[in-house]
Design an enzyme around this catalytic site. Structure first.
Site, PDB file in Angstrom:
ATOM      1  CE  LYS A  10     -31.687 -17.899 -16.240  1.00 32.42           C
ATOM      2  NZ  LYS A  10     -30.520 -18.742 -16.519  1.00 32.42           N
ATOM      3  CB  SER A  39     -35.260 -29.361 -13.515  1.00 35.00           C
ATOM      4  OG  SER A  39     -35.551 -28.062 -13.044  1.00 35.00           O
ATOM      5  CB  ILE A  47     -32.168 -28.204 -18.653  1.00 38.81           C
ATOM      6  CG1 ILE A  47     -33.638 -27.951 -18.281  1.00 38.81           C
ATOM      7  CG2 ILE A  47     -31.927 -27.890 -20.131  1.00 38.81           C
ATOM      8  CD1 ILE A  47     -34.088 -26.500 -18.380  1.00 38.81           C
ATOM      9  CB  SER A  56     -35.525 -18.275 -18.364  1.00 46.47           C
ATOM     10  OG  SER A  56     -36.864 -18.405 -17.943  1.00 46.47           O
ATOM     11  CB  SER A  90     -29.827 -32.280 -11.583  1.00 47.43           C
ATOM     12  OG  SER A  90     -29.702 -30.879 -11.398  1.00 47.43           O
ATOM     13  CE1 TYR A 129     -33.561 -18.061 -13.423  1.00 47.92           C
ATOM     14  CE2 TYR A 129     -35.770 -17.597 -14.232  1.00 47.92           C
ATOM     15  CZ  TYR A 129     -34.614 -18.355 -14.266  1.00 47.92           C
ATOM     16  OH  TYR A 129     -34.514 -19.410 -15.158  1.00 47.92           O
TER      17      TYR A 129
END
Ligand SMILES: NC(=O)c1ccc[n+]([C@@H]2O[C@H](COP(=O)([O-])OP(=O)(O)OC[C@H]3O[C@@H](n4cnc5c(N)ncnc54)[C@H](OP(=O)(O)O)[C@@H]3O)[C@@H](O)[C@H]2O)c1
Length: 333
Positions: A204, A237, A57, A187, A55, A200
């Site tokens: 990243k 997304s 990207i 990101s 799904s 998160y």
């Protein structure tokens, strides 16, 4: 007179540069390569291994590559979705790809022991892997101090440690060939600390550390390695649905609406494909005003701190998610 001319030149350059950044949906280097660099077609004959291809990207990057006849390994957990993406890839290729050129290999990235087996199966099938694109991952919406440590660990397992484990397998394989390319979907939250996404952002940022270290370590060695860190901003997304919260086992379950200020999955996939074809080390993607903001954040930290203070976390949240934050909701989760 001399200094006046220099001053006017610098001023005009600054104005031109600022206007340009406001018009672009990616950083200047990527925009340049998209227009004047190598076409994605140059990857024809190569095999790209994509995680999280069922799904978002990952799916759209696969389709962007398939259009140019690039062979693909598609992995994620949901086999039916991978088969759906495979059929779109074959159709989009306009006859350049056949059933044998797109390999579906279901894998749960949290099952670290399966990584090597799946990677080897892909090498066995195609006789080669040229690019590993670590795209799979989940985001998070949570209040920093209310995040359960279990969530920190689970998110790092998926967004960091599974990426690093698979990358190590790929590097060992590339070392036998003498060259290779590893890429990761980070990101903008891996470049600038976003509010209400503590784990998160940490994950990243960690990815940048691991990958930047790898790139430097292999310079001038027998392994010609390209290391790409792709940093998208908000993109359409399943992301918000699937996001972690601060509570173990919970999903944020939020949806996007078509009026949100987000990049389309198609555009993001296309820019990822351009990044891979042009072997770009790091790139930033996002709709206005993200790109000028990231330039300020990276090159002018003092101005960044003032802007962040003026905007405040709530407005930054709105910029990211296209909706006001419900603090009670974030508090509770
Ligand atoms: N969308 C954004 O706004 C945005 C912005 C910046 C960065 N990103 C990054 O883009 C990447 C892709 O996200 P997306 O936006 O495309 O979201 P998405 O549509 O939710 O896609 C996530 C993908 O990861 C896979 N995945 C999740 N858990 C997995 C697991 N345990 N094992 C194997 N595969 C797993 C999912 O497949 P299955 O469920 O089938 O396993 C899916 O294919 C992520 O790394 C994310 O951090 C997204």
């Amino acid at each position: 007179m001399f200094f006046t001319v220099i001053g006017v030149g610098v001023f005009c350059y600054g104005v031109f540069y600022s206007i340009l950044l406001c018009l672009l949906d990616c950083d200047l280097q990527l925009a340049f390569y998209e227009k004047f660099g190598k076409s994605v077609r140059r990857l024809q004959g190569k095999v790209v291994f994509i995680t999280g291809a069922s799904s978002g990207i990952g799916e759209h990057t696969a389709i962007a590559l398939a259009k140019h006849g690039i062979k693909l390994v598609l992995t994620a957990r949901r086999q039916a979705e991978l088969e759906r993406v495979k059929q779109i890839c074959i159709t989009s290729s306009g006859g350049k790809l056949t059933n044998n050129d797109v390999l579906v290999l279901p894998m749960d990235l949290l099952d670290f022991n399966s990584h090597k087996k799946v990677f080897d199966l892909a090498v066995q099938h195609f006789g080669q892997i040229d690019i590993l694109f670590n795209n799979a991952g989940r985001s998070q919406r949570a209040n920093w101090e209310h995040i359960d440590m279990t969530v920190d660990k689970e998110l790092f397992d998926l967004d960091v440690f599974s990426v690093i484990n698979l990358t190590r397998i790929a590097i060992k394989y590339f070392s036998t060939k003498g060259y290779g390319h590893v890429a990761v979907n980070s990101s903008i939250a891996g470049v600038v600390g976003a509010p209400y996404s503590g784990t998160y952002c940490g994950a990243k940022h960690a990815i940048h550390g691991y990958y930047n270290s790898l790139r430097t370590e292999k310079l001038g060695t027998d392994l010609q390695l390209t290391v790409s860190v792709i940093c998208p901003g908000p993109t359409f997304s399943n992301f918000l649905q699937e996001s972690f919260t601060g509570t173990a086992g919970q999903k944020y379950g939020n949806t996007t609406v078509s009026t949100d200020r987000r990049m389309t999955g198609e555009r993001c996939g296309q820019l990822c494909a351009v990044t891979l074809a042009n072997k770009i080390n790091e790139c930033w993607l996002g709709v206005f005003p993200l790109i000028p903001f990231v330039y300020v954040a990276v090159y002018f930290p003092v101005i960044r701190d003032i802007v962040l203070k003026v905007f405040g976390p709530k407005r930054l949240f709105k910029l990211r998610d296209s909706k006001d934050i419900d603090l009670s909701e974030v508090q509770a989760i």
